[in-house]
Design a protein around this motif. Structure first.
Motif, PDB file in Angstrom:
ATOM      1  N   GLY A 141       0.805  -1.123   0.076  1.00 16.89           N
ATOM      2  CA  GLY A 141      -0.032   0.112  -0.084  1.00 16.89           C
ATOM      3  C   GLY A 141       0.776   1.547   0.040  1.00 16.89           C
ATOM      4  N   LEU A 142       0.178   2.217   0.014  1.00 11.34           N
ATOM      5  CA  LEU A 142       0.934   3.680  -0.119  1.00 11.34           C
ATOM      6  C   LEU A 142       0.050   4.531   1.333  1.00 11.34           C
ATOM      7  CD1 LEU A 142       0.728   4.373  -3.848  1.00 11.34           C
ATOM      8  CD2 LEU A 142       2.564   4.091  -2.549  1.00 11.34           C
ATOM      9  N   PRO A 143       1.075   5.413   1.680  1.00 10.68           N
ATOM     10  CA  PRO A 143       2.373   5.630   1.445  1.00 10.68           C
ATOM     11  C   PRO A 143       3.430   4.656   1.873  1.00 10.68           C
ATOM     12  CG  PRO A 143       1.795   7.074   3.102  1.00 10.68           C
ATOM     13  CD  PRO A 143       0.541   6.341   2.508  1.00 10.68           C
ATOM     14  N   LEU A 144       4.542   4.750   1.167  1.00  7.28           N
ATOM     15  CA  LEU A 144       5.789   3.740   1.594  1.00  7.28           C
ATOM     16  C   LEU A 144       7.148   4.462   2.295  1.00  7.28           C
ATOM     17  CD1 LEU A 144       5.814   1.513  -1.577  1.00  7.28           C
ATOM     18  CD2 LEU A 144       4.903   0.917   0.714  1.00  7.28           C
ATOM     19  N   PHE A 145       7.855   3.855   2.857  1.00 10.28           N
ATOM     20  CA  PHE A 145       9.164   4.373   2.970  1.00 10.28           C
ATOM     21  C   PHE A 145      10.198   3.495   2.683  1.00 10.28           C
ATOM     22  CE2 PHE A 145      12.614   6.186   5.821  1.00 10.28           C
ATOM     23  CZ  PHE A 145      12.345   7.434   5.891  1.00 10.28           C
ATOM     24  N   VAL A 146      11.247   4.126   1.905  1.00 12.49           N
ATOM     25  CA  VAL A 146      12.248   3.312   1.419  1.00 12.49           C
ATOM     26  C   VAL A 146      13.667   3.791   2.385  1.00 12.49           C
ATOM     27  CG1 VAL A 146      13.890   2.930  -0.598  1.00 12.49           C
ATOM     28  CG2 VAL A 146      11.369   3.116  -0.885  1.00 12.49           C
ATOM     29  N   PRO A 159      10.531   8.973   2.117  1.00 12.30           N
ATOM     30  CA  PRO A 159       9.447   8.864   1.895  1.00 12.30           C
ATOM     31  C   PRO A 159       8.587   8.776   0.843  1.00 12.30           C
ATOM     32  CG  PRO A 159       9.544  10.886   2.615  1.00 12.30           C
ATOM     33  CD  PRO A 159      10.904  10.315   2.631  1.00 12.30           C
ATOM     34  N   VAL A 160       7.710   7.969   0.374  1.00 12.88           N
ATOM     35  CA  VAL A 160       7.186   7.509  -1.101  1.00 12.88           C
ATOM     36  C   VAL A 160       5.756   7.763  -1.234  1.00 12.88           C
ATOM     37  CG1 VAL A 160       6.785   6.134  -2.922  1.00 12.88           C
ATOM     38  CG2 VAL A 160       9.045   6.147  -1.781  1.00 12.88           C
ATOM     39  N   ALA A 161       5.120   8.761  -1.832  1.00  9.87           N
ATOM     40  CA  ALA A 161       3.815   8.907  -1.678  1.00  9.87           C
ATOM     41  C   ALA A 161       3.019   8.400  -2.979  1.00  9.87           C
ATOM     42  CB  ALA A 161       3.450  10.590  -1.801  1.00  9.87           C
ATOM     43  N   SER A 162       3.807   7.988  -3.949  1.00 11.91           N
ATOM     44  CA  SER A 162       3.055   7.359  -5.327  1.00 11.91           C
ATOM     45  C   SER A 162       4.092   6.545  -5.744  1.00 11.91           C
ATOM     46  CB  SER A 162       2.759   8.559  -6.301  1.00 11.91           C
ATOM     47  OG  SER A 162       3.707   9.162  -6.690  1.00 11.91           O
ATOM     48  N   VAL A 163       3.584   5.681  -6.643  1.00 10.36           N
ATOM     49  CA  VAL A 163       4.567   4.489  -7.105  1.00 10.36           C
ATOM     50  C   VAL A 163       5.508   5.305  -8.159  1.00 10.36           C
ATOM     51  CG1 VAL A 163       4.446   2.575  -8.935  1.00 10.36           C
ATOM     52  CG2 VAL A 163       2.412   2.870  -7.273  1.00 10.36           C
ATOM     53  N   SER A 164       5.145   6.415  -8.700  1.00 12.71           N
ATOM     54  CA  SER A 164       6.002   7.209  -9.807  1.00 12.71           C
ATOM     55  C   SER A 164       7.076   7.518  -8.893  1.00 12.71           C
ATOM     56  CB  SER A 164       5.265   8.179 -10.324  1.00 12.71           C
ATOM     57  OG  SER A 164       4.821   9.364  -9.391  1.00 12.71           O
ATOM     58  N   ASP A 165       7.116   7.895  -7.644  1.00 12.45           N
ATOM     59  CA  ASP A 165       8.191   8.274  -6.669  1.00 12.45           C
ATOM     60  C   ASP A 165       9.161   7.218  -6.018  1.00 12.45           C
ATOM     61  OD1 ASP A 165       7.307  10.940  -6.800  1.00 12.45           O
ATOM     62  OD2 ASP A 165       6.056  10.661  -5.191  1.00 12.45           O
ATOM     63  N   LEU A 166       8.884   5.871  -6.519  1.00 16.39           N
ATOM     64  CA  LEU A 166       9.363   4.741  -5.835  1.00 16.39           C
ATOM     65  C   LEU A 166      10.494   4.406  -6.456  1.00 16.39           C
ATOM     66  CD1 LEU A 166       9.353   2.495  -3.639  1.00 16.39           C
ATOM     67  CD2 LEU A 166       7.715   1.281  -5.176  1.00 16.39           C
ATOM     68  N   SER A 167      10.703   4.553  -7.632  1.00 15.44           N
ATOM     69  CA  SER A 167      12.015   4.240  -8.686  1.00 15.44           C
ATOM     70  C   SER A 167      13.223   5.375  -8.005  1.00 15.44           C
ATOM     71  CB  SER A 167      11.806   4.462 -10.079  1.00 15.44           C
ATOM     72  OG  SER A 167      12.903   4.299 -10.769  1.00 15.44           O
ATOM     73  N   ALA A 180      17.520  -2.737  -0.445  1.00 14.36           N
ATOM     74  CA  ALA A 180      16.691  -1.915   0.170  1.00 14.36           C
ATOM     75  C   ALA A 180      15.754  -2.231   1.069  1.00 14.36           C
ATOM     76  CB  ALA A 180      16.154  -1.045  -1.211  1.00 14.36           C
ATOM     77  N   LEU A 181      15.281  -1.662   2.019  1.00 13.30           N
ATOM     78  CA  LEU A 181      14.000  -2.078   2.913  1.00 13.30           C
ATOM     79  C   LEU A 181      13.227  -1.064   2.424  1.00 13.30           C
ATOM     80  CD1 LEU A 181      12.932  -3.642   5.008  1.00 13.30           C
ATOM     81  CD2 LEU A 181      14.008  -2.203   6.978  1.00 13.30           C
ATOM     82  N   VAL A 182      11.889  -1.837   1.900  1.00 13.89           N
ATOM     83  CA  VAL A 182      10.660  -1.197   1.629  1.00 13.89           C
ATOM     84  C   VAL A 182       9.783  -1.388   2.643  1.00 13.89           C
ATOM     85  CG1 VAL A 182       9.220  -0.394  -0.386  1.00 13.89           C
ATOM     86  CG2 VAL A 182      11.265  -1.262  -0.843  1.00 13.89           C
ATOM     87  N   GLU A 183       9.122  -0.415   3.311  1.00 10.03           N
ATOM     88  CA  GLU A 183       8.183  -0.565   4.331  1.00 10.03           C
ATOM     89  C   GLU A 183       7.072   0.316   3.973  1.00 10.03           C
ATOM     90  OE1 GLU A 183      11.002  -1.495   8.189  1.00 10.03           O
ATOM     91  OE2 GLU A 183      10.285   0.522   7.791  1.00 10.03           O
ATOM     92  N   GLU A 184       5.678  -0.348   4.702  1.00  9.94           N
ATOM     93  CA  GLU A 184       4.615   0.635   4.859  1.00  9.94           C
ATOM     94  C   GLU A 184       5.011   1.712   5.699  1.00  9.94           C
ATOM     95  OE1 GLU A 184       1.383  -0.665   7.361  1.00  9.94           O
ATOM     96  OE2 GLU A 184       3.074  -1.881   8.523  1.00  9.94           O
ATOM     97  N   GLN A 185       4.502   3.027   5.281  1.00 14.53           N
ATOM     98  CA  GLN A 185       4.800   4.327   5.979  1.00 14.53           C
ATOM     99  C   GLN A 185       3.897   4.337   7.371  1.00 14.53           C
ATOM    100  OE1 GLN A 185       5.030   9.016   5.481  1.00 14.53           O
ATOM    101  NE2 GLN A 185       5.738   7.649   3.591  1.00 14.53           N
ATOM    102  N   VAL A 186       4.453   4.187   8.563  1.00 14.22           N
ATOM    103  CA  VAL A 186       3.612   4.282   9.480  1.00 14.22           C
ATOM    104  C   VAL A 186       3.505   5.944  10.035  1.00 14.22           C
ATOM    105  CG1 VAL A 186       3.170   3.442  12.012  1.00 14.22           C
ATOM    106  CG2 VAL A 186       4.505   1.959  10.312  1.00 14.22           C
TER     107      VAL A 186
END
Length: 316
Positions: A141-146, A159-167, A180-186
């Protein structure tokens, strides 16, 4: 304490956290000198082993951040030369420094951790980045934290708010680590909780609540005065604060740490404490949370440093 009179502070190193380490080392050295302890500050270089052999200090106080300082390597060297040192042993350092491993151990103890996935750079190359990015977003899900699976001071953390920011976030992350550790942003209240053990068992210091002015506790927010507002003790209900400090103590014990540590936690809207990571060499600068929490507990930072060094000296 009269038998402790010569301490070597290790500060600097080759990691991106070099400057933070230098500032931490200066703080520790100045604190010990105020109490009459002779202190030498040195970096880790090719001459270190010869210096340790030719004129061994009573105690080494490592304040090295990032790789070598926190991954256990320099502590392995100190073990090999038989010099007492402050802080966790090498095997415990490795556990804490590898964030996915630390998360797994804490989850086994019943502590809540963010949902996430750890992926090496090669996976995005071999399996196709677009497909993996979409799957990560769908699964977590979004947002994420990388963030890098190892390291500190928020280097490569985004912090990642959209899929387009993930790359772009992953590109930044891979500049500091191969995985990389990609996590749900709590979402919630961000806390740093120090744990101190000067011989009577680990005790949690008052939680420090962190409120960065830009909403993200990045490198600039951590080490630029005025960029972040701190509340110590944190503005939490007593029961919530107690639960959060118990998570920090559980992390310290579970990872087998000693002397001192700092655990980062998010308290969500329901008041549940969520473990993020534990640092075996927390920053000790003028803007760092560990000295701030010690002061809130009524402790003199200089005395804390001397007690830690003296405890290491007695361990031999």
């Amino acid at each position: 304490m009269a038998d402790l009179d010569r301490v070597l502070v290790l500060a600097g190193g080759l990691s991106p956290e070099h400057e933070v380490s230098v500032h931490s080392g200066r703080s520790v050295a100045e604190a010990l000198r105020r109490l009459g302890v002779e202190v030498q500050v040195t970096d880790v270089d090719s001459g270190l082993l010869n210096r340790l052999a030719a004129d061994p200090p009573q105690v080494v106080f490592p304040v090295l951040h990032g790789s070598a300082g926190e991954d256990g390597a320099i502590r392995e060297v100190l073990e090999l030369v038989g010099v007492p040192y402050v802080g966790a042993r090498p095997d415990s350092c490795r556990l804490a420094y590898t964030k996915p491993a630390a998360k797994a151990l804490l989850a086994e103890k019943g502590v809540r951790v963010p949902r996430g996935a750890t992926l090496p750079k090669s996976a995005f190359h071999d399996l196709g980045a677009p497909a993996l990015l979409d799957r990560l977003a769908d699964r977590l899900g979004l947002p994420l934290f990388v963030k890098p699976d190892r390291g500190g001071s928020a280097f490569g953390a985004t912090p990642v708010a959209s899929v387009s920011d993930l790359s772009a976030a992953l590109v930044s992350c891979f500049a500091y680590s191969d995985s990389a550790l990609v996590e749900e942003q709590v979402q919630g209240t961000e806390l740093a909780i120090g744990v101190l053990d000067t011989g009577d068992g680990p005790v949690a210091l008052p939680p420090v609540e962190i409120v960065p002015d830009g909403g993200v506790y990045d490198y600039a927010a951590r080490y630029t005065a005025g960029r972040t507002e701190f509340f110590c003790p944190a503005r939490l209900d007593e029961s919530v604060a107690a639960a959060a400090t118990e998570v920090a103590l559980t992390a310290h014990r579970t990872l087998g740490l000693r002397d001192f540590s700092r655990t980062d936690i998010i308290v969500d809207a329901d008041g549940e404490a969520i473990f993020l990571e534990t640092n075996v060499a927390p920053g000790l600068t003028e803007t760092s949370t560990f000295p701030m929490a010690a002061a809130a507990a009524g402790l003199d930072f200089a005395v804390v440093c001397r007690e830690l060094a003296h405890q290491a000296y007695l361990r031999g």
